[in-house]
Enzyme design. Structure first.
Site, PDB file in Angstrom:
ATOM      1  N   CYS A   2      16.699   7.412  -3.810  1.00  0.00           N
ATOM      2  CA  CYS A   2      17.662   7.696  -4.860  1.00  0.00           C
ATOM      3  C   CYS A   2      18.348   6.399  -5.288  1.00  0.00           C
ATOM      4  CB  CYS A   2      18.755   8.683  -4.457  1.00  0.00           C
ATOM      5  SG  CYS A   2      18.125  10.295  -4.026  1.00  0.00           S
ATOM      6  N   ARG A  27      13.171   3.599  -6.322  1.00  0.00           N
ATOM      7  CA  ARG A  27      13.811   4.282  -5.197  1.00  0.00           C
ATOM      8  C   ARG A  27      13.609   5.795  -5.227  1.00  0.00           C
ATOM      9  NH1 ARG A  27      17.717   1.017  -2.748  1.00  0.00           N
ATOM     10  NH2 ARG A  27      18.701   2.859  -1.889  1.00  0.00           N
ATOM     11  N   TRP A  75      15.194  11.025  -5.438  1.00  0.00           N
ATOM     12  CA  TRP A  75      14.075  11.318  -4.542  1.00  0.00           C
ATOM     13  C   TRP A  75      14.535  12.536  -3.759  1.00  0.00           C
ATOM     14  CZ3 TRP A  75      12.983  11.697   0.702  1.00  0.00           C
ATOM     15  CH2 TRP A  75      11.623  11.636   1.042  1.00  0.00           C
ATOM     16  N   ASN A 101      23.509   9.277  -2.986  1.00  0.00           N
ATOM     17  CA  ASN A 101      22.277   8.885  -2.303  1.00  0.00           C
ATOM     18  C   ASN A 101      22.536   9.054  -0.813  1.00  0.00           C
ATOM     19  OD1 ASN A 101      20.051   7.539  -1.221  1.00  0.00           O
ATOM     20  ND2 ASN A 101      20.933   5.522  -1.576  1.00  0.00           N
ATOM     21  N   GLY A 102      21.670   9.797  -0.129  1.00  0.00           N
ATOM     22  CA  GLY A 102      21.856  10.019   1.304  1.00  0.00           C
ATOM     23  C   GLY A 102      21.691  11.484   1.635  1.00  0.00           C
ATOM     24  N   GLU A 492      -3.158  -0.993   8.047  1.00  0.00           N
ATOM     25  CA  GLU A 492      -2.489  -1.323   6.798  1.00  0.00           C
ATOM     26  C   GLU A 492      -3.403  -1.046   5.593  1.00  0.00           C
ATOM     27  OE1 GLU A 492       0.342  -1.710   5.792  1.00  0.00           O
ATOM     28  OE2 GLU A 492       0.278  -2.875   3.963  1.00  0.00           O
ATOM     29  N   LYS A 496      -2.450   1.513   2.588  1.00  0.00           N
ATOM     30  CA  LYS A 496      -2.384   1.096   1.179  1.00  0.00           C
ATOM     31  C   LYS A 496      -3.211   2.039   0.320  1.00  0.00           C
ATOM     32  CE  LYS A 496       0.285  -0.861   1.043  1.00  0.00           C
ATOM     33  NZ  LYS A 496       1.213  -1.431   1.941  1.00  0.00           N
ATOM     34  N   GLU A 499      -1.677   5.688   0.119  1.00  0.00           N
ATOM     35  CA  GLU A 499      -0.392   5.883  -0.571  1.00  0.00           C
ATOM     36  C   GLU A 499      -0.479   5.721  -2.086  1.00  0.00           C
ATOM     37  OE1 GLU A 499       2.840   3.138   0.332  1.00  0.00           O
ATOM     38  OE2 GLU A 499       1.389   1.609   0.834  1.00  0.00           O
ATOM     39  N   HIS A 515     -15.314   7.079  20.495  1.00  0.00           N
ATOM     40  CA  HIS A 515     -14.573   8.066  21.280  1.00  0.00           C
ATOM     41  C   HIS A 515     -14.146   9.260  20.428  1.00  0.00           C
ATOM     42  CE1 HIS A 515     -14.673   5.267  24.596  1.00  0.00           C
ATOM     43  NE2 HIS A 515     -14.302   4.324  23.741  1.00  0.00           N
ATOM     44  N   LYS A 614      10.754   3.574  -2.496  1.00  0.00           N
ATOM     45  CA  LYS A 614      10.666   2.241  -1.893  1.00  0.00           C
ATOM     46  C   LYS A 614      11.530   2.098  -0.657  1.00  0.00           C
ATOM     47  CE  LYS A 614       9.329  -2.057  -2.012  1.00  0.00           C
ATOM     48  NZ  LYS A 614       7.950  -2.209  -1.523  1.00  0.00           N
TER      49      LYS A 614
HETATM   50  C1  F6R Z   1       4.105   1.129   2.493  1.00  0.00           C
HETATM   51  C2  F6R Z   1       5.531   0.922   2.551  1.00  0.00           C
HETATM   52  C3  F6R Z   1       6.311   1.653   3.571  1.00  0.00           C
HETATM   53  C4  F6R Z   1       7.429   0.756   4.138  1.00  0.00           C
HETATM   54  C5  F6R Z   1       8.325   1.555   5.080  1.00  0.00           C
HETATM   55  C6  F6R Z   1       9.370   0.675   5.716  1.00  0.00           C
HETATM   56  O1  F6R Z   1       3.510   0.347   1.518  1.00  0.00           O
HETATM   57  O2  F6R Z   1       6.079   0.192   1.778  1.00  0.00           O
HETATM   58  O3  F6R Z   1       5.502   2.152   4.590  1.00  0.00           O
HETATM   59  O4  F6R Z   1       6.834  -0.310   4.797  1.00  0.00           O
HETATM   60  O5  F6R Z   1       8.938   2.582   4.378  1.00  0.00           O
HETATM   61  O6  F6R Z   1      10.180   0.097   4.747  1.00  0.00           O
HETATM   62  P1  F6R Z   1      11.051  -1.170   5.062  1.00  0.00           P
HETATM   63  O7  F6R Z   1      10.130  -2.299   5.338  1.00  0.00           O
HETATM   64  O8  F6R Z   1      11.873  -1.382   3.835  1.00  0.00           O
HETATM   65  O9  F6R Z   1      11.876  -0.841   6.264  1.00  0.00           O
END
Ligand code: F6R
Length: 619
Positions: A2, A27, A75, A101-102, A492, A496, A499, A515, A614
């Site tokens: 948010c 956000r 969000w 927000n929260g 990772e 990527k 998501e 396994h 984000k």
């Molecule tokens: C994936 C991504 C998320 C963040 C996670 C932690 O691309 O961006 O998995 O890595 O939400 O966020 P931070 O690093 O801001 O604590």
């Protein structure tokens, strides 16, 4: 999660609020809304489901005048993402309008208390409960709304950043925070008076002023049109707002000709890493200087253990950091999902160093994990990108990534920034502890210095991925496999892809296939191998053979010049040779580009994938 924007001053508020919402859209983008008080004192609220652009369309024919306003991009947590649940929320009388927000954890009990007092609710949100609670408090205690906010927030359990308008007082804007971030920008209007901006971060503010106050937990601020800024805590004790100068430029927040922020941020990595290591990696003096460690050297030298807490991509970089720190500095490292760590009763010794890795510095679980570690007496170190963020402020020391703002929801340059920072940290400790020979230390320092150039080479040699990404759009599943340092990278790569393209993907240590997961492999399963010609090369070649004989499609990341794996693969991406420990910094590039181009080919919203935000400021 948010985004909140607010403005009070001489200018028309609506354009400032909408621009701010666009900047904060990363956000959350389930719904958006805006509230204004016009010059005649009318308080209006406009909301729309979906993106900020939908809100703009909805507002096009409305009266949008007013020099005070608040806005929100959501969000969804409580209540589905529809226009009723969108913020701002009004109090029962229509006098107060609130964005939040929260999460208010005790909102159910507060709501039933208020219902018993005769108040009714239109939405399913915790935010409506909060605004009603403030109004109820105001009415019960016959106090002004500033006092009512203080009193009401005392009975709230949970996290909040709020901004509030009061129709009866169109000359003041109120905001408060606990757990969720809030920044106040202090600008100068055309007549030389003060004007105030509010944002969940500084991105909606930087265009107008670089002077900001980061509101602290349990602080409430009152901004008035005469230029007054007053801050109190929940006990009504006056606080002195601390002014900071932002080191952020507007250019960094624009796409700069790229179609998406994600692609821009992928290409920014060589320069971002140059900035990250500048002054820290001293090749001439054969040294690594991290002031955050220098100032607390004893803590690291005497550390029994390092525990790294993180989430998502940051957890993956932490895992690479573990491998490196253990190898270079010979300190045992544990990597914890912050969300698990915070709810266990972990054993933490006073001589443990707990490191939080977080791009945003606002991730609620990571913040709570280090708060728990602090209660248990650990020394806290933060590795964050966002300057002045909650985690950066909650830790005893730390290192900023300095890779610039990351706007695309999928993390790219923050990942490589975190990996290289953890390598610097490992080297800095290793130097003090003499756990590496001088020769090895120098070799690693020199090679690390070459990484940005090698990264640039990798980008140039993998541009063509866009030409065949289309072929993978039909896939329903992907596997990513690697060993050693490349196992976290496999995780990772899978994250990527899933998501942003919504294709299911799993990352595994390559040898674990036998396994169980190998049962999934058939001719429809693309398997991405990270197979540099380094340490475990032969073993990875055997793993590729195992997949190939089950007819899986092999996509490989190989060292330039390697023909063996190339010949075994259906598609190959090349990287230059580097030390095992630095391979993830290069091999991640083709994985990022692959995810990006597959997602683009599938028509996905790359910068704002569904259901994501984000900055995860709720647990
Ligand atoms: C994936 C991504 C998320 C963040 C996670 C932690 O691309 O961006 O998995 O890595 O939400 O966020 P931070 O690093 O801001 O604590």
């Amino acid at each position: 999660m948010c985004g909140i924007v607010g403005y009070i001053g001489e200018q028309e508020a609506y354009p400032i609020l909408i621009k701010g919402l666009h900047r904060l859209e990363y956000r959350g983008y389930d719904s958006a809304g805006v509230s204004l008080i016009n010059p005649k004192g009318k308080l209006s609220v406009y909301k729309a489901t979906g993106k900020v652009s939908a809100l703009e369309e909805k507002c096009a024919a409305e009266d949008l005048s007013g020099t005070i306003g608040i806005a929100h991009t959501r969000w969804a947590t409580h209540g589905e993402p529809n226009a009723v649940n969108a913020h701002p929320h009004l109090s029962g009388s229509g006098n107060l309008s609130l964005v939040h927000n929260g999460i208010i954890e005790n909102y159910k009990s507060l709501r039933s208390m208020l219902e018993k007092k005769g108040m009714s609710f239109c939405s399913d949100t915790d935010t409506e409960v909060l605004v009603q609670l403030i109004e109820y408090t105001q009415q019960t205690y016959h106090c002004d709304v500033y006092t009512a906010v203080q009193r009401a927030l005392k009975s709230v359990v949970g996290a909040y950043a709020i901004a509030l308008l009061e129709k009866a007082h169109p000359d003041q804007l109120i905001c408060a925070r606990k757990g969720s971030p809030l920044v106040i920008g202090v600008g100068t209007d055309a007549r030389g008076g003060k004007e105030f901006y509010v944002g969940s971060d500084a991105t909606p503010i930087i265009e107008y002023t670089n002077q900001v106050v980061y509101l602290k937990d349990e602080e409430i601020a009152l901004m008035d049109r005469k230029g007054g800024l007053e801050v109190v805590n929940l006990s009504n004790i006056k606080q002195t707002p601390e002014m900071h100068t932002l080191q952020l430029s507007l250019d960094e927040l624009e796409k700069g000709g790229y179609p998406h922020f994600m692609l821009k941020e992928i290409w920014e990595q060589p320069n971002a890493l140059r900035t990250c290591i500048r002054g820290r990696l001293q090749v001439k003096d054969k040294d690594v200087l991290l002031s955050g460690i220098q100032d607390h050297k004893e803590k690291f030298l005497n550390a029994r253990r390092i525990i790294i807490c993180a989430c998502g991509t940051s957890w993956h970089s932490a895992l690479i950091g573990k491998y490196f720190i253990e190898e270079a500095a010979q300190i045992p490292v544990e990597v914890e999902y912050a969300s698990e760590f915070r709810y266990r009763n972990p054993v933490i010794y006073p001589d443990d160093v707990v490191i939080a890795v977080s791009q945003s510095g606002e991730t609620a679980d990571t913040l709570a994990a280090i708060q728990l570690a602090e209660q248990k007496g650990a020394f806290l170190y933060g590795i964050c990108n966002v300057i002045g963020s909650s985690i950066a402020r909650a830790t005893h020391s730390g290192t900023y990534l300095h890779v610039g703002p990351e706007i695309g929801v999928a993390s790219t340059k923050a990942f490589t920034g975190q990996v290289i920072t953890l390598c610097l940290l490992g080297l800095a400790i290793a130097k003090e502890k003499h756990t590496l020979s001088d020769e090895m230390f120098h070799m690693l320092v020199e090679e690390l210095q070459r990484i940005p150039d090698k990264m640039q080479w990798t980008l140039e040699h993998n541009k063509h991925i866009d030409q065949f990404a289309q072929m993978f759009t039909y896939c329903r599943n992907f596997l990513f496999l690697g060993r050693g340092y490349n196992y976290p990278l496999a995780l990772e790569g899978a994250l990527k892809l899933k998501e942003i393209s919504y294709i299911h993907a799993e990352g595994y240590p390559a040898a674990e296939m036998k396994h169980g997961p190998i049962a999934l492999v058939d001719e429809e399963m693309p398997v991405v191998f990270i197979a540099p010609k380094r340490g475990m090369y032969e073993k990875v070649v055997s793993n590729i053979q195992e997949i190939k004989s089950r007819k899986g499609k092999i996509i490989s990341v190989v060292t330039e010049g390697d023909k063996t794996v190339r010949n075994m693969s259906d598609y190959t991406f090349v990287i230059p040779d580097t030390r095992d420990c630095f391979v993830p910094l290069l091999a991640v590039i083709p994985l990022q580009l692959l995810s990006y181009y597959v997602a683009v080919a599938k028509g996905r919203n790359v910068d704002q994938p569904r259901n994501l935000a984000k900055s995860v400021t709720v647990e």
